[in-house]
Design a protein around this motif. Sequence first.
Motif, PDB file in Angstrom:
ATOM      1  N   MET A   1      44.657  -3.150  30.988  1.00  0.00           N
ATOM      2  CA  MET A   1      44.689  -3.845  29.725  1.00  0.00           C
ATOM      3  C   MET A   1      43.445  -4.723  29.550  1.00  0.00           C
ATOM      4  O   MET A   1      42.877  -4.775  28.465  1.00  0.00           O
ATOM      5  CB  MET A   1      45.955  -4.691  29.633  1.00  0.00           C
ATOM      6  N   ILE A   2      43.037  -5.388  30.625  1.00  0.00           N
ATOM      7  CA  ILE A   2      41.852  -6.239  30.545  1.00  0.00           C
ATOM      8  C   ILE A   2      40.616  -5.386  30.311  1.00  0.00           C
ATOM      9  O   ILE A   2      39.763  -5.732  29.494  1.00  0.00           O
ATOM     10  CB  ILE A   2      41.712  -7.093  31.821  1.00  0.00           C
ATOM     11  N   VAL A   3      40.535  -4.260  31.006  1.00  0.00           N
ATOM     12  CA  VAL A   3      39.383  -3.374  30.851  1.00  0.00           C
ATOM     13  C   VAL A   3      39.359  -2.786  29.446  1.00  0.00           C
ATOM     14  O   VAL A   3      38.290  -2.651  28.837  1.00  0.00           O
ATOM     15  CB  VAL A   3      39.388  -2.271  31.927  1.00  0.00           C
ATOM     16  N   ALA A   4      40.528  -2.456  28.892  1.00  0.00           N
ATOM     17  CA  ALA A   4      40.586  -1.908  27.533  1.00  0.00           C
ATOM     18  C   ALA A   4      40.117  -2.950  26.512  1.00  0.00           C
ATOM     19  O   ALA A   4      39.358  -2.635  25.589  1.00  0.00           O
ATOM     20  CB  ALA A   4      42.001  -1.449  27.208  1.00  0.00           C
ATOM     21  N   THR A   5      40.541  -4.187  26.686  1.00  0.00           N
ATOM     22  CA  THR A   5      40.101  -5.262  25.793  1.00  0.00           C
ATOM     23  C   THR A   5      38.604  -5.502  25.948  1.00  0.00           C
ATOM     24  O   THR A   5      37.884  -5.647  24.953  1.00  0.00           O
ATOM     25  CB  THR A   5      40.880  -6.560  26.097  1.00  0.00           C
ATOM     26  N   LEU A   6      38.150  -5.517  27.195  1.00  0.00           N
ATOM     27  CA  LEU A   6      36.722  -5.690  27.465  1.00  0.00           C
ATOM     28  C   LEU A   6      35.913  -4.565  26.819  1.00  0.00           C
ATOM     29  O   LEU A   6      34.857  -4.807  26.237  1.00  0.00           O
ATOM     30  CB  LEU A   6      36.483  -5.730  28.973  1.00  0.00           C
ATOM     31  N   THR A   7      36.427  -3.359  26.884  1.00  0.00           N
ATOM     32  CA  THR A   7      35.746  -2.209  26.285  1.00  0.00           C
ATOM     33  C   THR A   7      35.672  -2.349  24.769  1.00  0.00           C
ATOM     34  O   THR A   7      34.626  -2.109  24.165  1.00  0.00           O
ATOM     35  CB  THR A   7      36.456  -0.897  26.673  1.00  0.00           C
ATOM     36  N   ARG A   8      36.775  -2.737  24.137  1.00  0.00           N
ATOM     37  CA  ARG A   8      36.782  -2.909  22.680  1.00  0.00           C
ATOM     38  C   ARG A   8      35.813  -4.006  22.248  1.00  0.00           C
ATOM     39  O   ARG A   8      35.029  -3.828  21.312  1.00  0.00           O
ATOM     40  CB  ARG A   8      38.189  -3.227  22.174  1.00  0.00           C
ATOM     41  N   VAL A   9      35.864  -5.136  22.940  1.00  0.00           N
ATOM     42  CA  VAL A   9      34.987  -6.257  22.594  1.00  0.00           C
ATOM     43  C   VAL A   9      33.523  -5.870  22.792  1.00  0.00           C
ATOM     44  O   VAL A   9      32.668  -6.150  21.944  1.00  0.00           O
ATOM     45  CB  VAL A   9      35.344  -7.511  23.422  1.00  0.00           C
ATOM     46  N   SER A  10      33.245  -5.195  23.889  1.00  0.00           N
ATOM     47  CA  SER A  10      31.856  -4.834  24.165  1.00  0.00           C
ATOM     48  C   SER A  10      31.332  -3.784  23.194  1.00  0.00           C
ATOM     49  O   SER A  10      30.145  -3.777  22.855  1.00  0.00           O
ATOM     50  CB  SER A  10      31.686  -4.365  25.606  1.00  0.00           C
ATOM     51  N   ARG A  11      32.191  -2.902  22.722  1.00  0.00           N
ATOM     52  CA  ARG A  11      31.759  -1.924  21.706  1.00  0.00           C
ATOM     53  C   ARG A  11      31.384  -2.631  20.405  1.00  0.00           C
ATOM     54  O   ARG A  11      30.398  -2.276  19.768  1.00  0.00           O
ATOM     55  CB  ARG A  11      32.859  -0.889  21.428  1.00  0.00           C
ATOM     56  N   VAL A  12      32.169  -3.629  20.014  1.00  0.00           N
ATOM     57  CA  VAL A  12      31.843  -4.411  18.819  1.00  0.00           C
ATOM     58  C   VAL A  12      30.519  -5.145  19.020  1.00  0.00           C
ATOM     59  O   VAL A  12      29.659  -5.171  18.124  1.00  0.00           O
ATOM     60  CB  VAL A  12      32.978  -5.405  18.483  1.00  0.00           C
ATOM     61  N   LEU A  13      30.337  -5.719  20.204  1.00  0.00           N
ATOM     62  CA  LEU A  13      29.083  -6.420  20.495  1.00  0.00           C
ATOM     63  C   LEU A  13      27.894  -5.464  20.485  1.00  0.00           C
ATOM     64  O   LEU A  13      26.817  -5.813  19.995  1.00  0.00           O
ATOM     65  CB  LEU A  13      29.173  -7.134  21.842  1.00  0.00           C
ATOM     66  N   GLU A  14      28.094  -4.258  21.007  1.00  0.00           N
ATOM     67  CA  GLU A  14      27.027  -3.248  20.966  1.00  0.00           C
ATOM     68  C   GLU A  14      26.620  -2.929  19.537  1.00  0.00           C
ATOM     69  O   GLU A  14      25.429  -2.873  19.214  1.00  0.00           O
ATOM     70  CB  GLU A  14      27.495  -1.953  21.628  1.00  0.00           C
ATOM     71  N   MET A  15      27.616  -2.695  18.689  1.00  0.00           N
ATOM     72  CA  MET A  15      27.322  -2.383  17.285  1.00  0.00           C
ATOM     73  C   MET A  15      26.637  -3.563  16.595  1.00  0.00           C
ATOM     74  O   MET A  15      25.704  -3.379  15.811  1.00  0.00           O
ATOM     75  CB  MET A  15      28.604  -2.008  16.531  1.00  0.00           C
ATOM     76  N   ALA A  16      27.090  -4.774  16.891  1.00  0.00           N
ATOM     77  CA  ALA A  16      26.466  -5.960  16.302  1.00  0.00           C
ATOM     78  C   ALA A  16      25.015  -6.085  16.772  1.00  0.00           C
ATOM     79  O   ALA A  16      24.123  -6.383  15.966  1.00  0.00           O
ATOM     80  CB  ALA A  16      27.251  -7.214  16.664  1.00  0.00           C
ATOM     81  N   CYS A  17      24.776  -5.840  18.055  1.00  0.00           N
ATOM     82  CA  CYS A  17      23.409  -5.911  18.572  1.00  0.00           C
ATOM     83  C   CYS A  17      22.526  -4.840  17.943  1.00  0.00           C
ATOM     84  O   CYS A  17      21.365  -5.102  17.610  1.00  0.00           O
ATOM     85  CB  CYS A  17      23.410  -5.779  20.093  1.00  0.00           C
ATOM     86  N   LEU A  18      23.070  -3.638  17.779  1.00  0.00           N
ATOM     87  CA  LEU A  18      22.304  -2.577  17.116  1.00  0.00           C
ATOM     88  C   LEU A  18      21.953  -2.972  15.682  1.00  0.00           C
ATOM     89  O   LEU A  18      20.822  -2.775  15.239  1.00  0.00           O
ATOM     90  CB  LEU A  18      23.099  -1.269  17.096  1.00  0.00           C
TER      91      LEU A  18
END
Length: 171
Positions: A1-18
């Motif tokens: 669950m923590i890894v899934a949340t971390l993955t979702r948050v990091s994907r949003v951060l990736e898109m924001a950085c792009l």
Amino acid sequence: MIVATLTRVSRVLEMACLFIGALCLLYMVGVVGLNVLARIVFDVSDTAVNWMIPGAIEQVSYLLGIVVLAGLSASMAHGMIAVDFIVDRLPQFWKILFIRFWFLGVVAFALVLSWLLYKDMLATFSRGEASQDLRIPMYLIYGTYAVECLALAIIALREACINDGQHQELS
């Protein structure tokens, strides 16, 4: 669950950085291009017409830091340039362990950098420092850099948790 949340948050951060990186890069290209044209007009008119953008060098230099940090964050999952001469010869277990250790090193580096930039942001805020030409408050610049380093740390942490030793650039 923590890894899934971390993955979702990091994907949003990736898109924001792009997105942020792309906007800043487009702006930089526009400023440099317009300034080159304005410099030509300035030279042809024998310095009579000055359409150069005030603070262009300052704008581009601060935006370059934003673009570089955004690019680092966005490229983390898509395979950074790697020289795997030794690592590829290791058994899969050791390869995964080595790669995850590498990403944990990136996490530590990004967190330290984020902390230092955060402290610089607080210091420049308290002193009221601004950039030389455009008088941009320096705490905004350092704060942006700190947030991007924090995004890099979160994205690298995701990679440390889920990376299976396969590099996309080698596939």
